[in-house]
Design a protein around this motif. Structure first.
Motif, PDB file in Angstrom:
ATOM      1  N   ILE A 191       0.858  -1.192   0.000  1.00  0.00           N
ATOM      2  CA  ILE A 191       0.000   0.000   0.000  1.00  0.00           C
ATOM      3  C   ILE A 191       0.890   1.236   0.000  1.00  0.00           C
ATOM      4  N   LEU A 192       0.831   1.972  -1.102  1.00  0.00           N
ATOM      5  CA  LEU A 192       1.593   3.212  -1.198  1.00  0.00           C
ATOM      6  C   LEU A 192       0.626   4.375  -1.090  1.00  0.00           C
ATOM      7  N   CYS A 193       0.852   5.224  -0.097  1.00  0.00           N
ATOM      8  CA  CYS A 193       0.017   6.416   0.030  1.00  0.00           C
ATOM      9  C   CYS A 193       0.683   7.577  -0.676  1.00  0.00           C
ATOM     10  N   VAL A 194      -0.075   8.232  -1.564  1.00  0.00           N
ATOM     11  CA  VAL A 194       0.435   9.464  -2.160  1.00  0.00           C
ATOM     12  C   VAL A 194      -0.277  10.596  -1.435  1.00  0.00           C
ATOM     13  N   VAL A 195       0.516  11.426  -0.754  1.00  0.00           N
ATOM     14  CA  VAL A 195      -0.104  12.450   0.076  1.00  0.00           C
ATOM     15  C   VAL A 195       0.368  13.821  -0.407  1.00  0.00           C
ATOM     16  N   GLY A 196      -0.520  14.775  -0.349  1.00  0.00           N
ATOM     17  CA  GLY A 196      -0.179  16.128  -0.773  1.00  0.00           C
ATOM     18  C   GLY A 196      -1.378  17.029  -0.598  1.00  0.00           C
ATOM     19  N   GLU A 197      -1.164  18.327  -0.754  1.00  0.00           N
ATOM     20  CA  GLU A 197      -2.257  19.275  -0.587  1.00  0.00           C
ATOM     21  C   GLU A 197      -3.018  19.401  -1.903  1.00  0.00           C
ATOM     22  N   SER A 198      -4.109  20.167  -1.893  1.00  0.00           N
ATOM     23  CA  SER A 198      -4.888  20.285  -3.132  1.00  0.00           C
ATOM     24  C   SER A 198      -4.029  20.954  -4.200  1.00  0.00           C
ATOM     25  N   GLY A 199      -4.118  20.440  -5.413  1.00  0.00           N
ATOM     26  CA  GLY A 199      -3.327  20.993  -6.504  1.00  0.00           C
ATOM     27  C   GLY A 199      -1.923  20.457  -6.578  1.00  0.00           C
ATOM     28  N   SER A 200      -1.608  19.439  -5.773  1.00  0.00           N
ATOM     29  CA  SER A 200      -0.242  18.921  -5.799  1.00  0.00           C
ATOM     30  C   SER A 200      -0.033  17.945  -6.949  1.00  0.00           C
ATOM     31  N   GLY A 201      -1.109  17.539  -7.612  1.00  0.00           N
ATOM     32  CA  GLY A 201      -0.978  16.652  -8.766  1.00  0.00           C
ATOM     33  C   GLY A 201      -1.213  15.196  -8.439  1.00  0.00           C
ATOM     34  N   LYS A 202      -1.661  14.894  -7.213  1.00  0.00           N
ATOM     35  CA  LYS A 202      -1.802  13.488  -6.837  1.00  0.00           C
ATOM     36  C   LYS A 202      -2.942  12.799  -7.593  1.00  0.00           C
ATOM     37  N   ARG A 215       4.171   2.327   2.497  1.00  0.00           N
ATOM     38  CA  ARG A 215       5.127   3.349   2.093  1.00  0.00           C
ATOM     39  C   ARG A 215       4.379   4.634   1.773  1.00  0.00           C
ATOM     40  N   VAL A 216       5.082   5.753   1.760  1.00  0.00           N
ATOM     41  CA  VAL A 216       4.468   7.056   1.555  1.00  0.00           C
ATOM     42  C   VAL A 216       5.238   7.841   0.507  1.00  0.00           C
ATOM     43  N   ALA A 217       4.505   8.462  -0.420  1.00  0.00           N
ATOM     44  CA  ALA A 217       5.125   9.408  -1.343  1.00  0.00           C
ATOM     45  C   ALA A 217       4.486  10.766  -1.092  1.00  0.00           C
ATOM     46  N   VAL A 218       5.301  11.802  -0.924  1.00  0.00           N
ATOM     47  CA  VAL A 218       4.783  13.135  -0.659  1.00  0.00           C
ATOM     48  C   VAL A 218       4.914  13.962  -1.928  1.00  0.00           C
ATOM     49  N   MET A 219       3.811  14.560  -2.375  1.00  0.00           N
ATOM     50  CA  MET A 219       3.854  15.368  -3.589  1.00  0.00           C
ATOM     51  C   MET A 219       3.690  16.835  -3.280  1.00  0.00           C
ATOM     52  N   GLN A 220       4.470  17.662  -4.003  1.00  0.00           N
ATOM     53  CA  GLN A 220       4.338  19.102  -3.881  1.00  0.00           C
ATOM     54  C   GLN A 220       4.452  19.687  -5.277  1.00  0.00           C
ATOM     55  N   ALA A 221       3.483  20.443  -5.691  1.00  0.00           N
ATOM     56  CA  ALA A 221       3.482  21.108  -6.992  1.00  0.00           C
ATOM     57  C   ALA A 221       3.912  20.179  -8.120  1.00  0.00           C
ATOM     58  N   GLY A 222       3.378  18.943  -8.121  1.00  0.00           N
ATOM     59  CA  GLY A 222       3.634  18.026  -9.223  1.00  0.00           C
ATOM     60  C   GLY A 222       4.849  17.132  -9.056  1.00  0.00           C
ATOM     61  N   ARG A 223       5.683  17.410  -8.076  1.00  0.00           N
ATOM     62  CA  ARG A 223       6.881  16.593  -7.884  1.00  0.00           C
ATOM     63  C   ARG A 223       6.734  15.703  -6.655  1.00  0.00           C
ATOM     64  N   ILE A 224       7.304  14.508  -6.768  1.00  0.00           N
ATOM     65  CA  ILE A 224       7.395  13.657  -5.575  1.00  0.00           C
ATOM     66  C   ILE A 224       8.644  14.107  -4.832  1.00  0.00           C
ATOM     67  N   VAL A 225       8.446  14.763  -3.693  1.00  0.00           N
ATOM     68  CA  VAL A 225       9.607  15.330  -3.006  1.00  0.00           C
ATOM     69  C   VAL A 225      10.223  14.359  -2.012  1.00  0.00           C
TER      70      VAL A 225
END
Lengths: 279, 542
Positions: free
Chosen positions: B41-52, B229-239
């Motif tokens: 289970i991979l969580c992609v987490v980010g704020e609105s508009g992050s591209g997730k 696992r966790v992937a954090v997205m910011q403005a379209g990039r996985i940071v």
């Protein structure tokens, strides 16, 4: 003003605005623009382009009493614009205020007002006109009254629907908690949000009312003769229309052009309203 | 799982999705690379508009209209989804890759029984005969722990609750035993207790079936609950991408640190000493409200009573339909109460009418949930605030000046004065809403879910602003929220509501640490990620 800017970018709206402006100018400056007195008898049933005894041209010909059709059309613009805008204004005053009250307060008031509106809408419009004008007589004021009865329910429904939607918005709740009076809530918070859809309806209704004024004239329920009136001109010419089509064609073109212009304008306004609600 | 360790189920490499020209940035997703192993289970987490969400729909082979995959590859079992034809994609979707959506009600066809909707998947992707199909539907519904699967199968979506609908959607997604399940915010529309059950179910089903899950969410509590696992997205990039523990407890990227620092602590704030001289600024006595819906009586508020001292905060928590918003709207007299009274600074509002009521109700102001709906789009910010000042009794020029002061107070620039609401972000609009409420010089402020529409970092700023203003202006605050963490952070007292009733009331620390009512305990147990305490990230606490 953003709406106005958007209108200038739409070709069909531009056409509508241009025709409207020309009509308005024609009405305002009718005495200067008309080559002849609209009531003066010159050459009965003269064909378009013929020359009058005094050497002037009758560009669109003359009617069965010999009156210059172009001059009558120009003066007739006044009649049509004056009475259709007065009637539309009256319909909107009644429709908008009743719609605001019904939508905002809801409950029994809404039920009662909606019932009246729906009853009037269920009535065939032309029959309604005939009943009102034959009972009160043919005059400008009675045209306004008749059109208001027929038109206000439609405006009412638009305004009521918007008010119903808006009164549950949080900004209305906020205004109420700030102690804003009911009248101010309706006027400041709800009405501004109805302006664009109402404007679109206004243009369309102006066009229809222009036709109505024509229809009433045609039915002999309009302004008493010899007032120049497009619908009346069609009515007077209809028996001779086969032999002398110019008697009816030009007034018909005038009515259609005005109607088309107003529809295009209304259409463009609706597009703008849709666009801004999406943004 | 079985020997797939060498090549992962899903391998995304350098994926870039271009936004249409004129957008605020060039890429919706920029250079995304990650692997997803079978059963993970991979969580992609980010704020609105992050591209997730764009990332997840691109992996489904259905990038949103107007967006274009610019470069990169999405290898699913070695086949590149980016370069796959539509016919092949259709066979893949619903079969090997399935999707669970945010709004379960919207994902189901309202006119078709849910059993038939699940059956349709088999009609499309299998050669099962009708009897077999119905058996499988029944088994799937039982799998998702739906009691009485036969009755559920014969129900229409509107006859089911949100949680039941989401289970049906999950059952539908799992019908063909997909290898990959993509879930886009599958629990954000659900109540917290239902959310807890659905999250648990999703983990259990993964354990049983062994499919991988790509789980999109904005909520770190949910991440803590379900992720491997966790992937954090910011403005379209996985940071940042890594193991759940590593990312949640020791985030490396500054953005992840900032996000995690913004997550409210479940720890109740220390109760400040009671002031013996304090007198109640808000008293609610036996307040009740019943609605009539289609001839049926619905009790929205049942005999609510409490008193709140000046300068204190009461958090009202509860799930949707618990009556917490009704309580606020009845108290502030947006809706008339059936019974009971509301006293603000010892003035009974129920006894007032007309002008006196208008004056008295200004003492109570409200901050609304939806920052988009609470400002009239037709008025400029200046006109909204100046009007509020005038209604508060200030003459024109003073109202204008105080409007500019208010903008400053809530951290907006004076240039905001001439702008219209649509020119502002959600957080900024919420600041404007706060300024409008303060323009009345209120005694009591009701905040109805005023941060739930905001991203976590913005939420933190707005909460801090409210706390600041409360201290400075000695406001009494009634803070309505469904989020226990938020309630814990802001409240001195907490009232727990259920079905129109206040089932527990007490000091925040008392209610959260030693809950008496079983429902309070249930709520606390259901809060996502309650076993995870966000690490203290000192350096970023400014």
């Amino acid at each position: 003003m953003k709406t106005f800017g958007a209108l200038l970018r739409s070709p069909s709206a531009l056409f509508g605005l241009a025709v409207g402006a020309v009509a308005l100018m024609t009405a305002l400056f009718a005495p200067l623009l008309a080559p002849h007195d609209p009531l003066q008898t010159i050459t009965p049933l003269a064909l378009p382009g013929s020359v009058a005894p005094d050497g002037s041209h009758l560009w669109l010909g003359a009617d069965f009493l010999g009156r210059d059709i172009l001059s009558r059309l120009i003066w007739g613009t006044r009649t049509v614009l004056l009475w259709s805008s007065l009637s539309t204004a009256a319909s909107f005053s009644v429709g908008v205020s009743m719609g605001l009250l019904a939508g905002y307060y809801g409950g029994k008031l809404d039920t009662a007002l909606s019932f009246i509106a729906n009853t009037l809408l269920a009535f065939p419009v032309t029959v309604l006109y005939i009943i009102i004008i034959t009972s009160f007589g043919a005059s400008g004021a009675n045209i306004v009254i008749a059109v208001t009865f027929a038109s206000a329910p439609g405006v009412f429904r638009i305004m009521r629907a918007i008010a119903l939607d808006m009164r549950n918005r949080d900004f209305v709740a906020a205004a109420i908690t700030q102690g804003e009076s009911a009248l101010a809530v309706m006027g400041r918070e709800i009405l501004p949000n109805a302006v664009t859809p109402l404007l679109a309806d206004l243009c369309l209704r102006l066009g229809y009312t222009a036709i109505t004024v024509g229809v009433l004239g045609f039915l002999g329920l309009g302004l008493p003769p010899p007032t120049p009136d497009w619908g009346g001109m069609v009515a007077e010419g209809k028996n001779m229309a086969i032999a002398f089509p110019h008697l009816v064609i030009f007034p018909c073109i005038a009515i259609s052009l005005l109607m088309l212009a107003m529809s295009l304008l209304s259409d463009a306004l609706q597009q703008i309203a849709k666009g801004s609600s999406r943004a | 799982m079985k020997g797939e360790a060498l090549s992962p189920l899903l391998r995304v490499r350098d994926l870039s999705v271009a936004l249409p020209q004129g957008a605020d940035r060039r890429f919706a997703v920029e250079g995304a690379s990650f692997d997803l192993a079978g059963g993970e289970i991979l969580c992609v987490v980010g704020e609105s508009g992050s591209g997730k969400s764009v990332l997840s729909s691109t992996i489904m082979g259905a990038a949103p209209a107007g967006l274009r995959v610019l470069s990169g590859s999405i290898l699913f079992r070695g086949n590149d989804i980016v370069r796959m034809g539509e016919a092949k994609l259709r066979r893949l979707r619903g079969n090997q890759i399935a999707m669970v959506f945010q709004e379960p009600m919207a994902a189901l066809n309202p006119a078709v029984k849910v059993g038939e909707q699940i059956e349709e998947v088999f009609t499309l992707h299998s050669r099962l005969v009708p009897r077999e199909r119905r058996q499988r539907v029944r088994a799937l519904l039982a799998d998702t722990r739906l009691a009485d699967p036969d009755r559920i199968a014969k129900s229409y979506p509107h006859q089911l609750s949100g949680g039941q609908c989401q289970r049906v959607v999950i059952a539908m997604a799992l019908a063909m035993q997909p290898a990959l399940l993509i879930a886009d915010e599958p629990t954000s529309a659900l109540d917290v207790t239902t959310q807890a059950q659905v999250l648990k179910l999703m983990r259990e089903l993964r354990d049983e079936h062994g499919h991988a899950v790509l789980f999109i969410t904005h909520d770190f509590g949910v991440v803590a609950e379900v992720a491997d696992r966790v992937a954090v997205m910011q403005a379209g990039r996985i940071v940042e991408i890594g193991d759940k523990r590593a990312v949640l407890d020791a985030p490396r990227h500054p953005y992840t640190q900032k996000l995690i620092a913004a997550v409210p602590r479940a720890e109740p704030r220390p109760s400040s000493a009671l002031r013996p001289d304090a007198e109640p600024s808000l008293e609610i006595v036996h307040l009740a409200k019943t609605y009539r819906v289609g001839g049926q009586k619905v009790t929205a508020l049942k005999d609510a009573s409490f008193a709140l001292d000046k300068g204190r905060t009461l958090g009202i928590v509860g799930e949707s339909g618990s009556g917490k918003s009704t309580l606020a709207r009845v108290a502030i007299r947006l809706t008339a109460a059936d019974r009971g009274s509301v006293r603000v600074a010892a003035v009974d509002l129920a006894k007032l009418g007309g002008k006196a009521l208008a004056r008295a109700r200004r003492k109570m102001q409200m901050i609304f949930q939806d920052p988009y709906g609470s400002l009239n789009p037709r008025h400029s910010i200046g006109s909204i605030l100046t009007r509020a000042g005038k209604l508060g009794g200030k003459p024109g020029s003073a109202a204008r000046e105080s409007a500019i002061e208010l903008l400053h107070l809530v951290g907006l620039k004076p240039e905001a004065f001439a702008r219209k609401p649509h020119e502002f972000s959600g957080g900024q609009r919420q600041r404007i809403g706060i300024a409008r409420a303060l323009a009345m010089n209120p005694e009591v402020v009701f905040a109805d879910e005023c941060v739930s529409a905001l991203d976590v970092s913005v939420q933190k700023q707005v909460l801090r602003l409210i706390a600041d203003l409360q201290a400075r202006l000695d406001l009494t605050l009634v803070f309505i929220t469904h989020d226990l963490r938020v309630a814990a952070q802001v409240s001195d007292f907490i009232a727990v509501m259920r079905q129109g009733e206040i089932v527990e009331f007490g000091a925040a620390e008392e209610v959260l640490k030693r809950p008496h009512h079983p429902y309070t305990r249930e709520l606390i147990a259901a809060a996502p990620g309650r076993d995870w305490t966000p690490p203290a990230l000192e350096t970023l606490e400014t």
